[in-house]
Write an enzyme that holds these catalytic residues in place. Sequence first.
Site, PDB file in Angstrom:
ATOM      1  CG  ASN A 202     -62.321  57.583  94.919  1.00  0.00           C
ATOM      2  OD1 ASN A 202     -62.824  56.545  95.360  1.00  0.00           O
ATOM      3  ND2 ASN A 202     -62.858  58.261  93.927  1.00  0.00           N
ATOM      4  CG  LEU A 205     -65.117  60.683 108.124  1.00  0.00           C
ATOM      5  CD1 LEU A 205     -65.984  59.698 108.897  1.00  0.00           C
ATOM      6  CD2 LEU A 205     -64.226  61.455 109.090  1.00  0.00           C
ATOM      7  CD  GLU A 206     -60.924  66.394 103.244  1.00  0.00           C
ATOM      8  OE1 GLU A 206     -60.060  65.660 102.703  1.00  0.00           O
ATOM      9  OE2 GLU A 206     -61.422  67.392 102.694  1.00  0.00           O
ATOM     10  N   GLY A 373     -63.018  67.548  96.922  1.00  0.00           N
ATOM     11  CA  GLY A 373     -61.768  67.773  96.214  1.00  0.00           C
ATOM     12  C   GLY A 373     -60.852  66.580  96.390  1.00  0.00           C
ATOM     13  CG  MET A 375     -55.706  63.680 101.414  1.00  0.00           C
ATOM     14  SD  MET A 375     -55.059  62.030 101.771  1.00  0.00           S
ATOM     15  CE  MET A 375     -53.982  61.753 100.365  1.00  0.00           C
ATOM     16  CG  HIS A 396     -68.015  62.610  90.686  1.00  0.00           C
ATOM     17  ND1 HIS A 396     -67.099  62.838  89.683  1.00  0.00           N
ATOM     18  CD2 HIS A 396     -67.590  61.483  91.325  1.00  0.00           C
ATOM     19  CE1 HIS A 396     -66.174  61.891  89.715  1.00  0.00           C
ATOM     20  NE2 HIS A 396     -66.440  61.061  90.695  1.00  0.00           N
ATOM     21  N   GLY A 397     -66.580  65.715  91.416  1.00  0.00           N
ATOM     22  CA  GLY A 397     -65.321  65.842  92.141  1.00  0.00           C
ATOM     23  C   GLY A 397     -64.270  66.485  91.264  1.00  0.00           C
ATOM     24  CB  ALA A 398     -60.679  66.934  91.739  1.00  0.00           C
ATOM     25  CE  LYS A 472     -57.767  58.736 100.676  1.00  0.00           C
ATOM     26  NZ  LYS A 472     -58.698  59.042  99.572  1.00  0.00           N
TER      27      LYS A 472
END
Length: 473
Positions: A202, A205-206, A373, A375, A396-398, A472
């Site tokens: 998971n 870099l976005e 979130g 991807m 910390h996330g989804a 990814k």
Amino acid sequence: MPLVRESPYRFRIERHGKMRVPGVVFATEALLPRAGEDRSLEQVVNVATLPGIVGASYAMPDVHWGYGFPIGGVAATDVDAGGVVSPGGVGFDISCGVRLLAADGLDVARLRDKLSALMDRLDLAIPRGMGQGAVWRLSGPSELDEVLAGGARYAVEQGHGVPADLRRCEDGGVLAGADRGQVGRRAVQRGLTQVGSLGSGNHFLEVQAVDRIYDSVVADAFGLSPGQICVMIHCGSRGLGHQICTDHVRAMDKSMMRYRIELPDRQLACVPVESDQGHAYMAAMAAAANYARANRQLLAEATRRVFADVLGVQMHLVYDISHNMAKLETHEVDGSPRRLCVHRKGATRALPPGHADLPDDLRAVGQPVLIPGSMGTASYVLTGVPANPAFDSTCHGAGRVQSRHQAAKSVHGKELQHQLEAEGIAVRGGSWRGLAEETPQAYKDVDAVVAAAEGGGLCRRVARLVPVGVVKG
């Protein structure tokens, strides 16, 4: 698991059996783990049996099954009353975390014509996956020792970044107390070739655009504006951290009998914080945390170079925060200050306005909290709030709802890439299977997770970001 609903965003598991404290789950009905598919609430109960635990065994809205502790689990133990430290309460990817960069004067309209070129360059510049090298070629074990001791600060001293970066990093980019002597030979071998690499799973870099501002005053303090282009980097301590966790779990498992510790799950292996073995783990964990922070610093610099070359823009650091850590902190318990070992596994520290650990330019507004979130879906920037009921912690996330195997069976990576690109999201994946494993359908609804965290009094929304392009592992 019997749950008592205390509010729209909070459930309670009453003490029973060997539980020393209750369990508290911050969630809505829709976000609760699925019975029969996810046993993370059993893990919440197991964590409540740890020696020295105070308050409650907490679960964040993104909670799901993990090793020993649930991912999204928070537990604090009283250090001066025999409280323990458990590597399972930190996780294998020690100091895994998120870094957010914001591009100066760049919005999504200006980026569109050069997005493909930008993503191609990032694809080449960001090493990821197993055995793909790294941004930094260390000279040998002695330089790795410098990384383990100095973290992001050492990286900046070597020219990878600017001193201003460190003011926007948790702990100033370096965690005190690291001891290279507590890091095993195999961990060193794994760490020599991976500092400055993204990893797989998971990690990502976005490239993102600020889609919505909820609090303009706080957003301005963070350096965020509507439409602004940002880059979010999610990674950790790679194989070095994984090996440190493995080594210390094995050692503690053999030692618990000596401390007369009995637990319902061997994956919760632990020892008193104030034991020689507890000190050894904390020192090794700090070394791994510094490796992770140097790792994100190097990837940020690689990203900055690409943006400067392709678009001619500079980037400033919004913040860098970990979500797999155990930290010694002072919190009020039953009306008096106590020295606690706060485990946050898949949970983020969220300091409120006025906290002494915040840099001067953020003290009035609170700590930036970075929530990636899945991807193809939104991410969030939050801030800490006063009177947080879970030792200044939030999600910390989804949070996963499908295993990687299940996700890979549901869609082919190439098909997923086409779907995302049809939505205007440029994707550069390391492998088709790796891409499929991270399909958005494998995760909870991040909007609902953040709403539950805010509703539960854990944080407050500042900005929402949407993906433009993703690299990814």
